[in-house]
Design a protein around this motif. Structure first.
Motif, PDB file in Angstrom:
ATOM      1  N   ALA A   1     -51.074  47.849 -28.517  1.00 59.16           N
ATOM      2  CA  ALA A   1     -50.205  48.493 -27.627  1.00 59.16           C
ATOM      3  C   ALA A   1     -49.174  47.261 -27.527  1.00 59.16           C
ATOM      4  N   GLU A   2     -49.527  46.003 -27.575  1.00 64.40           N
ATOM      5  CA  GLU A   2     -48.751  44.959 -27.185  1.00 64.40           C
ATOM      6  C   GLU A   2     -48.158  44.628 -28.311  1.00 64.40           C
ATOM      7  N   VAL A   3     -48.553  45.124 -29.646  1.00 68.05           N
ATOM      8  CA  VAL A   3     -47.320  45.159 -30.726  1.00 68.05           C
ATOM      9  C   VAL A   3     -46.221  46.211 -30.586  1.00 68.05           C
ATOM     10  N   ALA A   4     -46.704  47.133 -30.258  1.00 70.67           N
ATOM     11  CA  ALA A   4     -45.772  48.282 -29.962  1.00 70.67           C
ATOM     12  C   ALA A   4     -44.648  47.732 -29.025  1.00 70.67           C
ATOM     13  N   VAL A   5     -44.945  47.184 -27.947  1.00 72.19           N
ATOM     14  CA  VAL A   5     -44.139  46.785 -26.838  1.00 72.19           C
ATOM     15  C   VAL A   5     -43.261  45.616 -27.530  1.00 72.19           C
ATOM     16  N   ARG A   6     -43.680  44.621 -28.522  1.00 71.13           N
ATOM     17  CA  ARG A   6     -43.092  43.567 -29.158  1.00 71.13           C
ATOM     18  C   ARG A   6     -42.158  44.234 -29.979  1.00 71.13           C
ATOM     19  N   ILE A   7     -42.564  45.238 -30.567  1.00 71.74           N
ATOM     20  CA  ILE A   7     -41.601  45.828 -31.644  1.00 71.74           C
ATOM     21  C   ILE A   7     -40.342  46.467 -30.855  1.00 71.74           C
ATOM     22  N   LEU A   8     -40.601  47.252 -29.784  1.00 74.14           N
ATOM     23  CA  LEU A   8     -39.613  47.809 -29.052  1.00 74.14           C
ATOM     24  C   LEU A   8     -38.651  46.587 -28.495  1.00 74.14           C
ATOM     25  N   THR A   9     -39.213  45.573 -27.707  1.00 72.23           N
ATOM     26  CA  THR A   9     -38.247  44.547 -27.368  1.00 72.23           C
ATOM     27  C   THR A   9     -37.405  44.011 -28.527  1.00 72.23           C
ATOM     28  N   SER A  10     -38.003  43.765 -29.624  1.00 70.05           N
ATOM     29  CA  SER A  10     -37.179  43.270 -30.781  1.00 70.05           C
ATOM     30  C   SER A  10     -36.155  44.301 -31.232  1.00 70.05           C
ATOM     31  N   GLU A  11     -36.463  45.454 -31.289  1.00 71.59           N
ATOM     32  CA  GLU A  11     -35.525  46.475 -31.833  1.00 71.59           C
ATOM     33  C   GLU A  11     -34.157  46.458 -30.754  1.00 71.59           C
ATOM     34  N   LEU A  12     -34.737  46.498 -29.496  1.00 71.77           N
ATOM     35  CA  LEU A  12     -33.577  46.502 -28.510  1.00 71.77           C
ATOM     36  C   LEU A  12     -32.622  45.248 -28.480  1.00 71.77           C
ATOM     37  N   LEU A  13     -33.295  44.190 -28.691  1.00 73.25           N
ATOM     38  CA  LEU A  13     -32.432  42.904 -28.695  1.00 73.25           C
ATOM     39  C   LEU A  13     -31.772  42.689 -29.798  1.00 73.25           C
ATOM     40  N   VAL A  14     -32.357  42.827 -30.957  1.00 72.96           N
ATOM     41  CA  VAL A  14     -31.755  42.652 -32.095  1.00 72.96           C
ATOM     42  C   VAL A  14     -30.632  43.700 -32.461  1.00 72.96           C
ATOM     43  N   HIS A  15     -30.592  44.961 -32.234  1.00 74.03           N
ATOM     44  CA  HIS A  15     -29.557  45.836 -32.352  1.00 74.03           C
ATOM     45  C   HIS A  15     -28.537  45.686 -31.194  1.00 74.03           C
ATOM     46  N   ALA A  16     -28.751  45.074 -30.318  1.00 74.22           N
ATOM     47  CA  ALA A  16     -27.860  45.043 -29.040  1.00 74.22           C
ATOM     48  C   ALA A  16     -27.021  43.909 -29.697  1.00 74.22           C
TER      49      ALA A  16
ATOM     50  N   LEU B   1     -44.672  40.409 -21.254  1.00 76.01           N
ATOM     51  CA  LEU B   1     -44.107  41.327 -22.477  1.00 76.01           C
ATOM     52  C   LEU B   1     -43.343  42.626 -21.619  1.00 76.01           C
ATOM     53  N   LEU B   2     -43.711  42.931 -20.690  1.00 75.75           N
ATOM     54  CA  LEU B   2     -43.030  44.055 -19.669  1.00 75.75           C
ATOM     55  C   LEU B   2     -41.738  43.831 -19.138  1.00 75.75           C
ATOM     56  N   GLU B   3     -41.904  42.609 -18.814  1.00 78.82           N
ATOM     57  CA  GLU B   3     -40.497  41.935 -18.365  1.00 78.82           C
ATOM     58  C   GLU B   3     -39.603  41.768 -19.239  1.00 78.82           C
ATOM     59  N   ASN B   4     -40.156  41.207 -20.396  1.00 76.40           N
ATOM     60  CA  ASN B   4     -39.377  41.135 -21.580  1.00 76.40           C
ATOM     61  C   ASN B   4     -38.550  42.384 -22.261  1.00 76.40           C
ATOM     62  N   VAL B   5     -39.498  43.466 -22.247  1.00 76.22           N
ATOM     63  CA  VAL B   5     -38.919  44.830 -22.907  1.00 76.22           C
ATOM     64  C   VAL B   5     -37.796  45.335 -21.779  1.00 76.22           C
ATOM     65  N   ASP B   6     -37.904  45.163 -20.629  1.00 71.85           N
ATOM     66  CA  ASP B   6     -37.039  45.641 -19.444  1.00 71.85           C
ATOM     67  C   ASP B   6     -35.779  44.642 -19.875  1.00 71.85           C
ATOM     68  N   GLU B   7     -35.978  43.585 -19.867  1.00 73.47           N
ATOM     69  CA  GLU B   7     -34.703  42.441 -19.875  1.00 73.47           C
ATOM     70  C   GLU B   7     -33.840  42.956 -21.449  1.00 73.47           C
ATOM     71  N   ALA B   8     -34.836  43.139 -22.537  1.00 73.61           N
ATOM     72  CA  ALA B   8     -34.181  43.791 -23.714  1.00 73.61           C
ATOM     73  C   ALA B   8     -33.254  44.845 -23.732  1.00 73.61           C
TER      74      ALA B   8
ATOM     75  N   THR C   1     -36.596  33.649 -27.108  1.00 77.56           N
ATOM     76  CA  THR C   1     -37.853  32.842 -27.709  1.00 77.56           C
ATOM     77  C   THR C   1     -38.989  33.794 -27.998  1.00 77.56           C
ATOM     78  N   SER C   2     -39.075  34.799 -26.886  1.00 77.17           N
ATOM     79  CA  SER C   2     -40.237  35.671 -26.950  1.00 77.17           C
ATOM     80  C   SER C   2     -39.953  36.825 -28.134  1.00 77.17           C
ATOM     81  N   ALA C   3     -38.908  37.340 -28.456  1.00 78.70           N
ATOM     82  CA  ALA C   3     -38.636  38.288 -29.523  1.00 78.70           C
ATOM     83  C   ALA C   3     -38.646  37.359 -30.756  1.00 78.70           C
ATOM     84  N   LEU C   4     -38.384  36.104 -30.940  1.00 73.31           N
ATOM     85  CA  LEU C   4     -38.485  35.537 -32.172  1.00 73.31           C
ATOM     86  C   LEU C   4     -40.164  34.931 -32.396  1.00 73.31           C
ATOM     87  N   GLU C   5     -40.885  34.975 -31.301  1.00 72.82           N
ATOM     88  CA  GLU C   5     -42.178  34.907 -31.418  1.00 72.82           C
ATOM     89  C   GLU C   5     -43.033  36.200 -32.050  1.00 72.82           C
TER      90      GLU C   5
END
Length: 186
Positions: free
Chosen positions: A102-117, A5-12, A136-140
């Motif tokens: 906290a995991e949900v907050a990180v998932r939301i941030l990842t999705s926000e960054l990726l979808v808005h990108a 999850l932390l790798e995903n948020v950085d990748e997003a 795939t992770s953001a879709l999940e």
């Protein structure tokens, strides 16, 4: 899962960087796939989201009102991601909208960054090809986060129908209520 999850948020954050760093002032008035937002309005929205979600990890992020979208968003996004990297995803966090794992907050941030990108990219005619693993992770994540009561047209529109064999980025965009085939001319 935590490391992923932390790798995903950085990748997003990196995906957002690639798109936003190419925006020009002339792009600010362009419409995004979300009818409520021009590029400039999306920047303000995303600044607020990053501030809220980064704050949940202890980041003190100020919203800049001057400068390019890159100047306004990229330092904020980096600060938020750094805060989550330090904090990790264990336990609960408090945000103005309530307490969340906290995991949900990180998932939301990842999705926000990726979808808005993606929003920025299609609004300005940029190519956008995040990794399949990130999509795939953001879709999940969005499938966990976006509940039917949030599909009120204000937060999210109804899911757009796409083929089952569509790439996960297309499924992600469609699940958030955006038309994956949207273009500025549509």
């Amino acid at each position: 899962m935590t490391t992923s999850l932390l790798e995903n948020v950085d990748e997003a954050r990196s995906a957002l960087y690639e798109v936003v760093s190419r925006l020009a002032a002339a792009d600010n008035d362009k419409q995004t796939p979300n009818a409520k937002f021009t590029v400039a309005q999306l920047t303000e929205h995303l600044q607020n989201s990053i501030t809220l979600l980064g704050g949940a990890a202890g980041a003190d992020i100020e919203i800049a009102s001057e400068g390019s979208a890159a100047d306004r968003l990229l330092p904020q996004a980096q600060t938020a991601v750094d805060a989550w990297q330090r904090r990790g995803t264990a336990g609960m966090v408090t945000m103005p909208i309530g307490e969340f794992p906290a995991e949900v907050a990180v998932r939301i941030l990842t999705s926000e960054l990726l979808v808005h990108a993606w929003d920025y990219a299609v609004s300005t005619g940029q190519d956008f090809a995040p990794s399949e693993a990130l999509a795939t992770s953001a879709l999940e994540s969005v499938r966990m986060i976006i509940q039917p009561e949030r599909r009120d047209g204000d937060f999210f529109a109804d899911e757009v129908s796409v083929s089952d064999d569509s790439p996960n980025l297309v499924k992600l965009i469609a699940f958030t209520g955006r038309d994956p085939d949207w273009s500025p001319a549509s």
